[in-house]
Scaffold this motif. Structure first.
Motif, PDB file in Angstrom:
ATOM      1  N   PRO A   1     -20.774  11.437  50.977  1.00 20.16           N
ATOM      2  CA  PRO A   1     -22.273  11.057  51.450  1.00 20.16           C
ATOM      3  C   PRO A   1     -23.191  10.782  50.650  1.00 20.16           C
ATOM      4  O   PRO A   1     -23.983   9.962  50.731  1.00 20.16           O
ATOM      5  N   ASP A   2     -22.849  11.132  49.282  1.00 22.15           N
ATOM      6  CA  ASP A   2     -23.686  10.558  48.025  1.00 22.15           C
ATOM      7  C   ASP A   2     -23.484   9.356  47.519  1.00 22.15           C
ATOM      8  O   ASP A   2     -24.124   8.566  46.773  1.00 22.15           O
ATOM      9  N   GLY A   3     -22.356   8.486  48.262  1.00 20.19           N
ATOM     10  CA  GLY A   3     -22.134   7.081  47.919  1.00 20.19           C
ATOM     11  C   GLY A   3     -20.972   7.019  46.797  1.00 20.19           C
ATOM     12  O   GLY A   3     -20.744   5.843  46.520  1.00 20.19           O
ATOM     13  N   THR A   4     -20.466   8.061  45.913  1.00 22.33           N
ATOM     14  CA  THR A   4     -19.667   7.980  45.105  1.00 22.33           C
ATOM     15  C   THR A   4     -18.113   7.843  45.761  1.00 22.33           C
ATOM     16  O   THR A   4     -17.987   8.055  46.986  1.00 22.33           O
ATOM     17  N   LEU A   5     -17.189   7.584  45.037  1.00 20.35           N
ATOM     18  CA  LEU A   5     -15.815   7.346  45.557  1.00 20.35           C
ATOM     19  C   LEU A   5     -15.250   8.513  45.427  1.00 20.35           C
ATOM     20  O   LEU A   5     -15.122   9.138  44.538  1.00 20.35           O
ATOM     21  N   ASP A   6     -14.279   8.790  46.411  1.00 23.04           N
ATOM     22  CA  ASP A   6     -13.282   9.938  46.602  1.00 23.04           C
ATOM     23  C   ASP A   6     -12.148   9.386  46.539  1.00 23.04           C
ATOM     24  O   ASP A   6     -11.617   8.865  47.326  1.00 23.04           O
TER      25      ASP A   6
ATOM     26  N   GLY B   1     -18.245  -3.105  48.137  1.00 24.04           N
ATOM     27  CA  GLY B   1     -19.114  -2.023  48.593  1.00 24.04           C
ATOM     28  C   GLY B   1     -19.920  -1.724  47.227  1.00 24.04           C
ATOM     29  O   GLY B   1     -20.884  -0.843  47.334  1.00 24.04           O
ATOM     30  N   GLY B   2     -19.677  -2.403  46.165  1.00 21.50           N
ATOM     31  CA  GLY B   2     -20.374  -1.926  45.120  1.00 21.50           C
ATOM     32  C   GLY B   2     -19.596  -1.554  43.674  1.00 21.50           C
ATOM     33  O   GLY B   2     -20.114  -0.893  42.859  1.00 21.50           O
ATOM     34  N   GLY B   3     -18.593  -1.967  43.673  1.00 20.99           N
ATOM     35  CA  GLY B   3     -17.489  -1.735  42.410  1.00 20.99           C
ATOM     36  C   GLY B   3     -17.132  -3.408  41.945  1.00 20.99           C
ATOM     37  O   GLY B   3     -17.206  -4.145  42.215  1.00 20.99           O
ATOM     38  N   THR B   4     -16.157  -3.079  41.105  1.00 24.71           N
ATOM     39  CA  THR B   4     -15.333  -4.097  40.505  1.00 24.71           C
ATOM     40  C   THR B   4     -13.818  -3.664  40.479  1.00 24.71           C
ATOM     41  O   THR B   4     -13.497  -2.654  40.270  1.00 24.71           O
ATOM     42  N   LEU B   5     -13.017  -4.827  40.390  1.00 26.53           N
ATOM     43  CA  LEU B   5     -11.697  -4.562  40.390  1.00 26.53           C
ATOM     44  C   LEU B   5     -11.181  -5.625  39.125  1.00 26.53           C
ATOM     45  O   LEU B   5     -11.241  -6.844  39.241  1.00 26.53           O
ATOM     46  N   ASP B   6     -10.825  -5.181  38.130  1.00 29.68           N
ATOM     47  CA  ASP B   6     -10.064  -6.114  37.000  1.00 29.68           C
ATOM     48  C   ASP B   6      -8.624  -6.116  37.010  1.00 29.68           C
ATOM     49  O   ASP B   6      -7.993  -5.134  37.621  1.00 29.68           O
TER      50      ASP B   6
ATOM     51  N   LEU C   1     -10.359   4.017  37.694  1.00 31.62           N
ATOM     52  CA  LEU C   1      -9.041   4.395  38.185  1.00 31.62           C
ATOM     53  C   LEU C   1      -8.299   3.345  37.697  1.00 31.62           C
ATOM     54  O   LEU C   1      -8.521   2.221  37.911  1.00 31.62           O
ATOM     55  N   ALA C   2      -7.223   3.695  36.963  1.00 31.49           N
ATOM     56  CA  ALA C   2      -6.174   2.732  36.367  1.00 31.49           C
ATOM     57  C   ALA C   2      -4.924   2.543  37.333  1.00 31.49           C
ATOM     58  O   ALA C   2      -4.537   3.742  37.960  1.00 31.49           O
ATOM     59  N   ILE C   3      -4.443   1.703  37.703  1.00 28.80           N
ATOM     60  CA  ILE C   3      -3.428   1.613  38.600  1.00 28.80           C
ATOM     61  C   ILE C   3      -2.164   0.545  38.161  1.00 28.80           C
ATOM     62  O   ILE C   3      -2.595  -0.371  37.630  1.00 28.80           O
ATOM     63  N   GLU C   4      -1.041   1.106  37.712  1.00 33.97           N
ATOM     64  CA  GLU C   4      -0.045   0.324  37.583  1.00 33.97           C
ATOM     65  C   GLU C   4       0.928  -0.132  38.593  1.00 33.97           C
ATOM     66  O   GLU C   4       1.249   0.945  39.528  1.00 33.97           O
ATOM     67  N   LEU C   5       1.307  -1.442  39.031  1.00 33.18           N
ATOM     68  CA  LEU C   5       2.002  -1.817  40.025  1.00 33.18           C
ATOM     69  C   LEU C   5       3.502  -2.258  39.600  1.00 33.18           C
ATOM     70  O   LEU C   5       3.520  -3.020  38.467  1.00 33.18           O
ATOM     71  N   LYS C   6       4.456  -1.891  40.234  1.00 26.62           N
ATOM     72  CA  LYS C   6       5.734  -2.099  39.588  1.00 26.62           C
ATOM     73  C   LYS C   6       6.329  -2.444  40.993  1.00 26.62           C
ATOM     74  O   LYS C   6       6.217  -2.128  42.136  1.00 26.62           O
TER      75      LYS C   6
ATOM     76  N   LEU D   1      -9.950  -0.262  38.596  1.00 21.98           N
ATOM     77  CA  LEU D   1     -10.968  -0.184  39.618  1.00 21.98           C
ATOM     78  C   LEU D   1     -12.092   0.714  39.255  1.00 21.98           C
ATOM     79  O   LEU D   1     -11.960   1.750  38.517  1.00 21.98           O
ATOM     80  N   ARG D   2     -13.529   0.032  39.185  1.00 23.56           N
ATOM     81  CA  ARG D   2     -14.573   0.652  38.788  1.00 23.56           C
ATOM     82  C   ARG D   2     -15.430   0.730  39.830  1.00 23.56           C
ATOM     83  O   ARG D   2     -15.771  -0.251  40.460  1.00 23.56           O
ATOM     84  N   TYR D   3     -16.047   1.953  40.378  1.00 21.66           N
ATOM     85  CA  TYR D   3     -16.816   2.220  41.179  1.00 21.66           C
ATOM     86  C   TYR D   3     -17.981   3.239  40.701  1.00 21.66           C
ATOM     87  O   TYR D   3     -17.738   4.383  40.902  1.00 21.66           O
ATOM     88  N   GLY D   4     -19.088   2.927  40.579  1.00 19.08           N
ATOM     89  CA  GLY D   4     -20.096   4.007  39.881  1.00 19.08           C
ATOM     90  C   GLY D   4     -19.687   4.319  38.608  1.00 19.08           C
ATOM     91  O   GLY D   4     -19.138   3.836  37.978  1.00 19.08           O
ATOM     92  N   ALA D   5     -19.500   5.746  38.580  1.00 19.16           N
ATOM     93  CA  ALA D   5     -19.027   6.311  37.530  1.00 19.16           C
ATOM     94  C   ALA D   5     -17.390   6.538  37.660  1.00 19.16           C
ATOM     95  O   ALA D   5     -17.037   7.103  36.719  1.00 19.16           O
ATOM     96  N   THR D   6     -16.850   6.355  38.811  1.00 20.44           N
ATOM     97  CA  THR D   6     -15.373   6.505  39.117  1.00 20.44           C
ATOM     98  C   THR D   6     -14.630   5.494  38.416  1.00 20.44           C
ATOM     99  O   THR D   6     -14.945   4.169  38.850  1.00 20.44           O
TER     100      THR D   6
END
Length: 192
Positions: free
Chosen positions: A47-52, A96-101, A122-127, A115-120
């Motif tokens: 509800p506060d707009g942060t990423l869950d 919606g307001g983030g970046t994906l490197d 997330l590192a993602i490794e794909l195999k 993934l960067r979204y506000g203060a959140t």
């Protein structure tokens, strides 16, 4: 098609000084998936707009189970199709307001996403798990652990796209579990 992906990685590596090129090629390759995605209700926002992150994972899993199989069969470059579907999903999230490197590791069977979204963060490794190859879990955990060290993060996602022959439908085989990296960080493992 592997040649296309390797060439794309080479182009993106050479163009790293111009970040726009790191976006253009993946978006061009995933154009069909992008335009065919129905509206996605952003259940991943609090509800506060942060990423869950728990809801982000639930949203991706539901999306993958519903759309993954048809898109894998319809895309001309089957080897990279799962990567493009995940990136297309995440592009909708960050719009919606983030970046994906994206960090491409040419010919290594992996790709890193940040993934960067506000203060959140997330590192993602794909195999990708292909016929005749061992389960990439161990190497993926080591690579993600290294990535987490570099970024100063405590957790991340390891996504293993299983492209071996004779598997059940995506909706039946997609599952999640937690597993520790070599340094003992618990990460989410997504087998898709």
């Amino acid at each position: 098609m592997r040649l296309i992906w390797d060439c794309a990685g080479s182009i993106l590596s050479a163009a790293s000084s111009l970040p726009i090129y790191r976006e253009v090629l993946p978006r061009a390759l995933s154009f069909t998936a992008q335009i065919s995605i129905p509206f996605l209700q952003p259940i991943w926002l609090k509800p506060d707009g942060t990423l869950d992150l728990g809801q982000l994972l639930a949203g991706f899993l539901a999306f993958w189970r519903q759309h993954g199989q048809p898109w894998l069969g319809a895309v001309h470059y089957h080897e990279v199709a799962p990567h493009l579907v995940l990136m297309t999903f995440l592009d909708r999230v960050v719009n919606g307001g983030g970046t994906l490197d994206r960090e491409y590791a040419v010919s290594s069977g992996r790709m890193d996403l940040y993934l960067r979204y506000g203060a959140t963060r997330l590192a993602i490794e794909l195999k990708v798990w292909r016929d005749g190859r061992p389960d990439p879990l161990k190497s993926g955990l080591a690579q993600l652990g290294s990535y987490l060290d570099e970024l100063g993060l405590e957790t991340g996602w390891l996504v293993i796209f299983d492209q071996r022959d004779g598997l059940p439908e995506i909706s039946e085989r997609t599952k999640t579990e937690t597993a520790p990296t070599p340094a003992g960080r618990d990460v989410m493992v997504i087998r898709a």
